[in-house]
Design a protein around this motif. Structure first.
Motif, PDB file in Angstrom:
ATOM      1  N   HIS A  66     -12.427   0.091   6.730  1.00  0.00           N
ATOM      2  CA  HIS A  66     -12.824   1.160   5.800  1.00  0.00           C
ATOM      3  C   HIS A  66     -12.054   1.059   4.486  1.00  0.00           C
ATOM      4  CE1 HIS A  66     -13.894   4.989   4.089  1.00  0.00           C
ATOM      5  NE2 HIS A  66     -12.620   5.320   4.049  1.00  0.00           N
ATOM      6  N   LEU A  67     -10.744   0.932   4.582  1.00  0.00           N
ATOM      7  CA  LEU A  67      -9.921   0.925   3.375  1.00  0.00           C
ATOM      8  C   LEU A  67     -10.132  -0.339   2.545  1.00  0.00           C
ATOM      9  CD1 LEU A  67      -6.752   2.559   4.919  1.00  0.00           C
ATOM     10  CD2 LEU A  67      -8.213   3.545   3.136  1.00  0.00           C
ATOM     11  N   THR A  68     -10.343  -1.463   3.199  1.00  0.00           N
ATOM     12  CA  THR A  68     -10.609  -2.714   2.479  1.00  0.00           C
ATOM     13  C   THR A  68     -11.929  -2.616   1.724  1.00  0.00           C
ATOM     14  OG1 THR A  68      -9.347  -3.979   4.108  1.00  0.00           O
ATOM     15  CG2 THR A  68     -10.896  -5.217   2.744  1.00  0.00           C
ATOM     16  N   GLU A  69     -12.950  -2.041   2.369  1.00  0.00           N
ATOM     17  CA  GLU A  69     -14.241  -1.849   1.706  1.00  0.00           C
ATOM     18  C   GLU A  69     -14.124  -0.848   0.561  1.00  0.00           C
ATOM     19  OE1 GLU A  69     -16.898  -0.790   4.884  1.00  0.00           O
ATOM     20  OE2 GLU A  69     -17.042  -2.865   5.594  1.00  0.00           O
ATOM     21  N   LEU A  70     -13.322   0.191   0.740  1.00  0.00           N
ATOM     22  CA  LEU A  70     -13.082   1.179  -0.312  1.00  0.00           C
ATOM     23  C   LEU A  70     -12.446   0.517  -1.527  1.00  0.00           C
ATOM     24  CD1 LEU A  70     -13.025   4.287  -1.082  1.00  0.00           C
ATOM     25  CD2 LEU A  70     -10.725   4.298  -0.094  1.00  0.00           C
ATOM     26  N   LEU A  71     -11.399  -0.267  -1.297  1.00  0.00           N
ATOM     27  CA  LEU A  71     -10.713  -0.966  -2.386  1.00  0.00           C
ATOM     28  C   LEU A  71     -11.654  -1.921  -3.114  1.00  0.00           C
ATOM     29  CD1 LEU A  71      -7.364  -1.687  -0.538  1.00  0.00           C
ATOM     30  CD2 LEU A  71      -7.559  -0.408  -2.679  1.00  0.00           C
ATOM     31  N   ALA A  72     -12.392  -2.708  -2.353  1.00  0.00           N
ATOM     32  CA  ALA A  72     -13.325  -3.666  -2.959  1.00  0.00           C
ATOM     33  C   ALA A  72     -14.424  -2.945  -3.729  1.00  0.00           C
ATOM     34  CB  ALA A  72     -13.929  -4.568  -1.883  1.00  0.00           C
ATOM     35  N   GLY A  73     -14.908  -1.839  -3.171  1.00  0.00           N
ATOM     36  CA  GLY A  73     -15.944  -1.072  -3.838  1.00  0.00           C
ATOM     37  C   GLY A  73     -15.477  -0.534  -5.178  1.00  0.00           C
ATOM     38  N   GLU A 124      -0.985   2.372   5.660  1.00  0.00           N
ATOM     39  CA  GLU A 124      -0.339   3.070   4.544  1.00  0.00           C
ATOM     40  C   GLU A 124      -0.274   2.179   3.306  1.00  0.00           C
ATOM     41  OE1 GLU A 124       1.419   6.631   3.095  1.00  0.00           O
ATOM     42  OE2 GLU A 124       0.143   6.149   4.776  1.00  0.00           O
ATOM     43  N   ALA A 125      -0.075   0.882   3.494  1.00  0.00           N
ATOM     44  CA  ALA A 125      -0.045  -0.047   2.356  1.00  0.00           C
ATOM     45  C   ALA A 125      -1.409  -0.099   1.673  1.00  0.00           C
ATOM     46  CB  ALA A 125       0.372  -1.437   2.823  1.00  0.00           C
ATOM     47  N   LEU A 126      -2.490  -0.109   2.451  1.00  0.00           N
ATOM     48  CA  LEU A 126      -3.834  -0.113   1.868  1.00  0.00           C
ATOM     49  C   LEU A 126      -4.122   1.204   1.148  1.00  0.00           C
ATOM     50  CD1 LEU A 126      -5.821  -1.810   4.773  1.00  0.00           C
ATOM     51  CD2 LEU A 126      -5.357  -2.790   2.515  1.00  0.00           C
ATOM     52  N   ARG A 127      -3.752   2.314   1.763  1.00  0.00           N
ATOM     53  CA  ARG A 127      -3.936   3.621   1.123  1.00  0.00           C
ATOM     54  C   ARG A 127      -3.139   3.680  -0.177  1.00  0.00           C
ATOM     55  NH1 ARG A 127      -4.946   8.410   4.791  1.00  0.00           N
ATOM     56  NH2 ARG A 127      -3.399   9.416   3.489  1.00  0.00           N
ATOM     57  N   GLY A 128      -1.937   3.151  -0.144  1.00  0.00           N
ATOM     58  CA  GLY A 128      -1.083   3.125  -1.331  1.00  0.00           C
ATOM     59  C   GLY A 128      -1.715   2.342  -2.476  1.00  0.00           C
ATOM     60  N   ARG A 129      -2.355   1.229  -2.158  1.00  0.00           N
ATOM     61  CA  ARG A 129      -3.033   0.439  -3.195  1.00  0.00           C
ATOM     62  C   ARG A 129      -4.142   1.253  -3.860  1.00  0.00           C
ATOM     63  NH1 ARG A 129      -5.303  -4.798  -0.781  1.00  0.00           N
ATOM     64  NH2 ARG A 129      -6.408  -4.754  -2.765  1.00  0.00           N
ATOM     65  N   GLU A 131      -4.382   4.592  -3.975  1.00  0.00           N
ATOM     66  CA  GLU A 131      -3.744   5.658  -4.752  1.00  0.00           C
ATOM     67  C   GLU A 131      -3.192   5.115  -6.060  1.00  0.00           C
ATOM     68  OE1 GLU A 131      -0.864   7.138  -1.968  1.00  0.00           O
ATOM     69  OE2 GLU A 131      -2.414   8.047  -0.700  1.00  0.00           O
ATOM     70  N   ASP A 132      -2.621   3.905  -6.019  1.00  0.00           N
ATOM     71  CA  ASP A 132      -2.074   3.298  -7.237  1.00  0.00           C
ATOM     72  C   ASP A 132      -3.165   3.074  -8.286  1.00  0.00           C
ATOM     73  OD1 ASP A 132       0.438   3.267  -6.088  1.00  0.00           O
ATOM     74  OD2 ASP A 132       0.412   1.116  -5.622  1.00  0.00           O
ATOM     75  N   MET A 133      -4.361   2.742  -7.845  1.00  0.00           N
ATOM     76  CA  MET A 133      -5.459   2.520  -8.788  1.00  0.00           C
ATOM     77  C   MET A 133      -5.773   3.803  -9.561  1.00  0.00           C
ATOM     78  SD  MET A 133      -7.936   0.173  -6.448  1.00  0.00           S
ATOM     79  CE  MET A 133      -7.606  -1.570  -6.202  1.00  0.00           C
ATOM     80  N   LEU A 134      -5.813   4.919  -8.859  1.00  0.00           N
ATOM     81  CA  LEU A 134      -6.050   6.197  -9.527  1.00  0.00           C
ATOM     82  C   LEU A 134      -4.855   6.579 -10.388  1.00  0.00           C
ATOM     83  CD1 LEU A 134      -7.559   8.776 -10.186  1.00  0.00           C
ATOM     84  CD2 LEU A 134      -6.794   9.716  -7.975  1.00  0.00           C
ATOM     85  N   GLU A 135      -3.650   6.388  -9.867  1.00  0.00           N
ATOM     86  CA  GLU A 135      -2.470   6.765 -10.650  1.00  0.00           C
ATOM     87  C   GLU A 135      -2.380   5.959 -11.940  1.00  0.00           C
ATOM     88  OE1 GLU A 135       2.233   7.901 -10.198  1.00  0.00           O
ATOM     89  OE2 GLU A 135       1.295   6.748  -8.585  1.00  0.00           O
TER      90      GLU A 135
END
Length: 196
Positions: A66-73, A124-129, A131-135
Motif C-alpha cells: 500500500h505505502l509503496t503504491e502511495l509513494l509511487a502514485g 514507519e520508514a515508508l510512512r516517513g518518506r 510525510e516528508d514529501m508533504l512537509e
C-alpha cells in the motif's frame, strides 16, 4: 493435497492477499487465523504457506505494498513548481488514492500495533518518506511567504490525518461526490496554512 486443483501461484497468491486484507480490515489482524484466510480463498490451511511464511509477513506485505503504491502514485502525480499548486495536487491525490483503497488504508493505520519491531521500522520508514514529501511542500510555501505555519512537521501530520479521515465517513452515492469532497477539503487545508 496442498494445492486446490487448478490453482496457480499467480492466481492464488493475489487471492490470499485479497482475502487477508478483507479479513484483517473487517475483524482485525489478531482475530484472524490462517485457517480463516485459507477458507476464504478455498484452499487448505497448509497451502497458504506456499504463498507466505506466516501471518506477520502477510501483514507487512499488505502494508508495504500500500505505502509503496502511495509513494509511487504521488511521485507520478506531483506537478512540481509552485507550493500552493503542489499542495492542492497533494490534497486531491491523497483523497482520491485512498478512497479506492479503504481496507488497505485502515490496515496501514490501525494494525501498526501488531507489527514486530523490525517490521514496524520498515513501515514507519515508508510512512516517513510520504510525510516528508508533504512537509517539503509546506516548507517551500513557508519560505516563499505563501504559508504561515509555525511547525511544518505538526502541520504535515495534521493535514495527513485530516485527509485520511475521509475514509471513515465517505460513502459512494452519499450526499457528497468525490469531487465535492476534494474541493471542500482543499479549501480547508488552504485556509489552514494560508498567510493572514
Amino acid at each position: 493435497m496442498a494445492r486446490k486443483t487448478g490453482s496457480h501461484s499467480q492466481i492464488t497468491g493475489p487471492k490470499v492477499r485479497a482475502a487477508a486484507q478483507s479479513l484483517f480490515a473487517r475483524k482485525g489482524f489478531a482475530a484472524v487465523s490462517m485457517r480463516q484466510i485459507a477458507a476464504e480463498v478455498g484452499v487448505q490451511a497448509g497451502a497458504l504457506y506456499l504463498y507466505t511464511p506466516d501471518k506477520q509477513t502477510l501483514l507487512l506485505d499488505l502494508m508495504e505494498t500500500h505505502l509503496t503504491e502511495l509513494l509511487a502514485g504521488w511521485e507520478d502525480s506531483d506537478p512540481k513548481g509552485d507550493a500552493q499548486d503542489r499542495l492542492e495536487a497533494f490534497v486531491r491525490f491523497h483523497i482520491r488514492f485512498n478512497l479506492d483503497r479503504a481496507d488497505a488504508v485502515f490496515i496501514a493505520y490501525m494494525e501498526l500495533r501488531n507489527l514486530t519491531d523490525e517490521n514496524f521500522a520498515k513501515v514507519e520508514a515508508l510512512r516517513g518518506r510520504y510525510e516528508d514529501m508533504l512537509e517539503d511542500i509546506l516548507r517551500d510555501g513557508q519560505r516563499a511567504g505563501r504559508f504561515d505555519i509555525p511547525d511544518t512537521k505538526l502541520a504535515t501530520l495534521a493535514v495527513i490525518a485530516m485527509l485520511t479521515g475521509v475514509n471513515t465517513w465517505f460513502r459512494e452515492g452519499g450526499r457528497l461526490s468525490r469531487d465535492m469532497v476534494e474541493n471542500v477539503y482543499w479549501d480547508m487545508v488552504r485556509k489552514a496554512v494560508a498567510t493572514t
